[in-house]
Design an enzyme around this catalytic site. Sequence first.
Site, PDB file in Angstrom:
ATOM      1  N   HIS A  55       2.804   2.794  -8.881  1.00 13.69           N
ATOM      2  CA  HIS A  55       2.638   1.340  -9.046  1.00 13.69           C
ATOM      3  C   HIS A  55       3.883   0.727  -9.703  1.00 13.69           C
ATOM      4  CE1 HIS A  55      -1.315   1.700  -7.536  1.00 13.69           C
ATOM      5  NE2 HIS A  55      -1.811   2.329  -8.587  1.00 13.69           N
ATOM      6  N   ASP A  89       0.820  -1.217   0.000  1.00 15.78           N
ATOM      7  CA  ASP A  89       0.000   0.000   0.000  1.00 15.78           C
ATOM      8  C   ASP A  89       0.856   1.270   0.000  1.00 15.78           C
ATOM      9  OD1 ASP A  89      -2.308   1.464   0.021  1.00 15.78           O
ATOM     10  OD2 ASP A  89      -2.646   1.268   2.172  1.00 15.78           O
ATOM     11  N   LEU A 117      11.325 -20.315  -2.922  1.00 21.55           N
ATOM     12  CA  LEU A 117      10.318 -19.347  -2.447  1.00 21.55           C
ATOM     13  C   LEU A 117       9.037 -19.536  -3.263  1.00 21.55           C
ATOM     14  CD1 LEU A 117       9.528 -16.743  -0.804  1.00 21.55           C
ATOM     15  CD2 LEU A 117      10.215 -15.459  -2.831  1.00 21.55           C
TER      16      LEU A 117
HETATM   17  C1  FPP Z   1      -2.087  -0.043  -3.303  1.00 20.99           C
HETATM   18  O1  FPP Z   1      -1.566   1.281  -3.249  1.00 20.99           O
HETATM   19  C2  FPP Z   1      -1.508  -0.752  -4.450  1.00 20.99           C
HETATM   20  C3  FPP Z   1      -2.216  -1.379  -5.435  1.00 20.99           C
HETATM   21  C4  FPP Z   1      -3.692  -1.436  -5.460  1.00 20.99           C
HETATM   22  C5  FPP Z   1      -1.546  -2.012  -6.584  1.00 20.99           C
HETATM   23  C6  FPP Z   1      -0.330  -2.847  -6.258  1.00 20.99           C
HETATM   24  C7  FPP Z   1       0.305  -3.245  -7.543  1.00 20.99           C
HETATM   25  C8  FPP Z   1       1.629  -3.254  -7.796  1.00 20.99           C
HETATM   26  C9  FPP Z   1       2.672  -2.958  -6.787  1.00 20.99           C
HETATM   27  C10 FPP Z   1       2.143  -3.514  -9.179  1.00 20.99           C
HETATM   28  C11 FPP Z   1       2.033  -4.881  -9.731  1.00 20.99           C
HETATM   29  C12 FPP Z   1       2.351  -6.011  -8.820  1.00 20.99           C
HETATM   30  C13 FPP Z   1       3.231  -7.016  -9.049  1.00 20.99           C
HETATM   31  C14 FPP Z   1       3.195  -8.199  -8.128  1.00 20.99           C
HETATM   32  C15 FPP Z   1       4.238  -7.019 -10.139  1.00 20.99           C
HETATM   33  P1  FPP Z   1      -2.562   2.504  -3.488  1.00 20.99           P
HETATM   34  O2  FPP Z   1      -2.650   2.781  -4.941  1.00 20.99           O
HETATM   35  O3  FPP Z   1      -3.882   2.228  -2.828  1.00 20.99           O
HETATM   36  O4  FPP Z   1      -1.812   3.694  -2.750  1.00 20.99           O
HETATM   37  P2  FPP Z   1      -2.502   4.916  -1.993  1.00 20.99           P
HETATM   38  O5  FPP Z   1      -3.228   4.342  -0.804  1.00 20.99           O
HETATM   39  O6  FPP Z   1      -1.332   5.751  -1.605  1.00 20.99           O
HETATM   40  O7  FPP Z   1      -3.413   5.585  -2.970  1.00 20.99           O
END
Ligand code: FPP
Length: 248
Positions: free
Chosen positions: A44, A27, A139
């Site tokens: 992301h 997050d 892993l």
């Molecule tokens: C939450 O942060 C994050 C996500 C919903 C997306 C996570 C995806 C990735 C890290 C990329 C792809 C993954 C892999 C395994 C290659 P948020 O967007 O809610 O952040 P915020 O709370 O600051 O808005």
Amino acid sequence: MVFLKSRQTQAQVDWKRLPRHVAIIMDGNGRWAKRRGLPRTAGHAAGAEVFRNIATYCKDIGIEYLTVYAFSTENWKRPEAEVSAIMGLLEQYLLESIEKMERDQITLHFLGDLSPLSPKLRELCDRTQNISTHYEGKLHVNVCLNYGGRDEILRAARAFAADCAAGKKKPEELDEAAFSGYLYSAGVPDPDLVIRPSGELRLSNFLLWQSAYAELYYTDVLWPDFSKEELDRALAAYQSRSRRFGGV
Ligand code: FPP
């Protein structure tokens, strides 16, 4: 002074008492990008890079299972461009993985309903999952994709009810172990440690059944700033806890 400070904050990890299974809610990507005046998608992309580094580190130190929350059943509510950027990052990661996952001794599995994903992404998920059956990984990485804990429990309940209706099971046969076998995570040990960066203190529908006795670790650090040192701090905090599983 700088030397003293970094020594003070360095976590003391006992490498012989690591959690077997670490789960992470990745997050804070959006906030990380906003603070830099960048589009959320840049957060992301940075988050995906951190995931690669942390997965490699987990393998190197001997953690057996790593589960990450990549996309929830609720994340479809985000703008279309953001959803496709996340899906694009996943495709990119899986394409890279096909080449090197066996060499890297990493296996990949997906927890969630993959049916609404694009045919290309679904095919990559199937392919990497299939490759993972051909060797014993060091892993095991589980990527939660279109995943929701409540949705997972409902599907499991429906599947068990269907088995009962078909005469394959009897209601009284259902215990916790049997129910776990109907979840997406069937066969995966429960997480010992659940990490949530970015200062939020919620589970957000992540591994609700499986986290019943997990130790929870929260940090204000945003996921794209999460580092090996940060993971060490989480591991040291985990080791400092007394896990009683309801006993004394
Ligand atoms: C939450 O942060 C994050 C996500 C919903 C997306 C996570 C995806 C990735 C890290 C990329 C792809 C993954 C892999 C395994 C290659 P948020 O967007 O809610 O952040 P915020 O709370 O600051 O808005």
